[in-house]
Design an enzyme around this catalytic site. Structure first.
Site, mmCIF file in Angstrom:
data_model
loop_
_atom_site.group_PDB
_atom_site.id
_atom_site.type_symbol
_atom_site.label_atom_id
_atom_site.label_comp_id
_atom_site.label_asym_id
_atom_site.label_seq_id
_atom_site.Cartn_x
_atom_site.Cartn_y
_atom_site.Cartn_z
ATOM 1 N N ASP A 31 -1.677 16.287 14.813
ATOM 2 C CA ASP A 31 -0.757 17.135 15.582
ATOM 3 C C ASP A 31 -1.467 18.394 16.047
ATOM 4 O O ASP A 31 -2.308 18.942 15.336
ATOM 5 C CB ASP A 31 0.447 17.529 14.720
ATOM 6 C CG ASP A 31 1.231 16.317 14.263
ATOM 7 O OD1 ASP A 31 1.317 15.355 15.042
ATOM 8 O OD2 ASP A 31 1.742 16.329 13.123
ATOM 9 N N GLU B 6 1.302 5.675 0.527
ATOM 10 C CA GLU B 6 0.770 6.937 1.045
ATOM 11 C C GLU B 6 1.228 8.101 0.177
ATOM 12 O O GLU B 6 2.398 8.190 -0.208
ATOM 13 C CB GLU B 6 1.247 7.175 2.484
ATOM 14 C CG GLU B 6 0.768 8.531 3.031
ATOM 15 C CD GLU B 6 1.359 8.870 4.388
ATOM 16 O OE1 GLU B 6 0.981 8.192 5.354
ATOM 17 O OE2 GLU B 6 2.198 9.796 4.468
ATOM 18 N N HIS C 90 3.452 -0.856 4.025
ATOM 19 C CA HIS C 90 2.893 0.444 3.668
ATOM 20 C C HIS C 90 4.058 1.392 3.387
ATOM 21 O O HIS C 90 4.865 1.670 4.276
ATOM 22 C CB HIS C 90 2.036 0.981 4.811
ATOM 23 C CG HIS C 90 1.293 2.237 4.481
ATOM 24 N ND1 HIS C 90 0.311 2.288 3.516
ATOM 25 C CD2 HIS C 90 1.387 3.501 4.992
ATOM 26 C CE1 HIS C 90 -0.180 3.520 3.440
ATOM 27 N NE2 HIS C 90 0.468 4.268 4.319
ATOM 28 N N PHE D 35 12.652 14.490 9.815
ATOM 29 C CA PHE D 35 11.440 13.800 10.257
ATOM 30 C C PHE D 35 11.740 12.943 11.486
ATOM 31 O O PHE D 35 10.961 12.895 12.442
ATOM 32 C CB PHE D 35 10.887 12.888 9.148
ATOM 33 C CG PHE D 35 10.370 13.599 7.934
ATOM 34 C CD1 PHE D 35 9.964 14.927 7.996
ATOM 35 C CD2 PHE D 35 10.281 12.943 6.714
ATOM 36 C CE1 PHE D 35 9.474 15.583 6.873
ATOM 37 C CE2 PHE D 35 9.786 13.587 5.582
ATOM 38 C CZ PHE D 35 9.393 14.907 5.665
ATOM 39 N N SER E 236 0.875 -1.178 0.000
ATOM 40 C CA SER E 236 0.000 0.000 0.000
ATOM 41 C C SER E 236 0.904 1.217 0.000
ATOM 42 O O SER E 236 2.079 1.144 0.380
ATOM 43 C CB SER E 236 -0.935 0.000 1.216
ATOM 44 O OG SER E 236 -0.204 -0.053 2.428
#
Length: 290
Positions: A120, A28, A273, A223, A26
């Site tokens: 967030d 994103e 993912h 990140f 999958s």
């Protein structure tokens, strides 16, 4: 690349030529600023869809003005690829009435798989009225959505302990979520320990590892610092203590992602993912060479 070979030596003699046909993928994406991007962008998306992913997810930018783009992009993605599109939904910036309207809109348009997140918040003084568990419950009251939630192999930055983090995840699953997708990570053993801990507290739902292939290490490392994600020193050495060219660093990220997926597959993981950062061609080349 010697460090890369050393840390994945256990895979060297195993034939993974058919792994792509044995795993579920999958992807994103984040909503582009303009839906009418050039033809090359959509051609790249089409190539990824040829890998028959289980779903494609789209991030939800409630705090940066992108939430309308999420809905529009999800619809176009679903129409263009015929693949299940899964929008992210966050609840920290929305009230229940707004969330219900969004959910009903998705359901009526045939979008029935949601990634339910808290989201967030701007600062620590913000009073949190809803959490992901509350959003799961709200969605299930509206319709029989298929709901995914987030999981954190290396503990959520705000959690008090690993155990409390696990119990939050268990609550989300027991409230109606059917599976969890993890934050990305680079230490495979951390994920495997997390998987074992989930089973230890009675979480039997599918735990899908999130994989972030490194195309730009500086961007990814930022990140990691923000999200408290552990980066092994040997990976830092590959990027920070070498004179690798841009092309060589590209190859490192490419091979690292492949080796991570292969190693997890060897440990009985069959769902992955991938966080694309909208770098579809890079992701396709990785998946196509598994």
């Amino acid at each position: 690349m010697n460090l890369l070979n050393k840390h994945f030596m256990k895979n060297k003699y195993k034939n993974y030529s058919s792994i792509l046909n044995k795993i579920n993928l999958s992807f994103e994406f984040f909503p582009p600023s303009k839906l009418d991007l050039n033809q090359l962008f959509w051609f790249s998306i089409k190539k990824l869809s040829s890998l028959n992913p289980i779903f494609m997810s789209v991030t939800y930018g409630a705090n940066n003005g992108n939430k309308d783009n999420t809905y529009n992009f999800v619809k176009k993605l679903k129409s263009y690829t015929k693949i299940t599109s899964m929008p992210h939904m966050t609840c920290v910036h929305e009230n229940k009435s707004q969330l219900k309207k969004i959910a009903v809109k998705y359901w009526k348009n045939g979008i029935k798989h949601i990634l339910a997140l808290r989201g967030d918040y701007p600062d620590k003084n913000t009073k949190i009225k809803m959490y992901a568990k509350d959003l799961v419950i709200l969605l299930k009251k509206i319709a029989d959505f298929k709901i995914s939630v987030a999981a954190y192999p290396e503990i959520h930055p705000e959690s008090k302990s690993l155990q409390s983090d696990l119990m939050y995840l268990k609550d989300k699953i027991e409230s109606g979520a059917h599976q969890a997708i993890t934050q990305f990570f680079f230490d495979i053993d951390n994920f495997l320990r997390f998987r074992d801990r989930c089973l230890g507290v009675g979480i039997t739902a599918k735990i899908i590892p999130g994989i972030l292939p490194i195309k730009d290490f500086n961007q990814v490392y930022k990140f990691c610092l923000l999200s408290n994600i552990y980066v092994p020193n040997w990976i830092k050495d590959l990027y920070l203590k070498s004179n690798q060219s841009v092309n060589e660093k590209y190859k490192i990220g490419y091979q690292l992602a492949i080796n991570m997926i292969q190693s997890l597959y060897k440990e009985g993981v069959y769902d992955f993912h991938l966080y694309t950062l909208n770098k579809s061609d890079f992701i396709y080349s990785i998946c196509n060479n598994l």
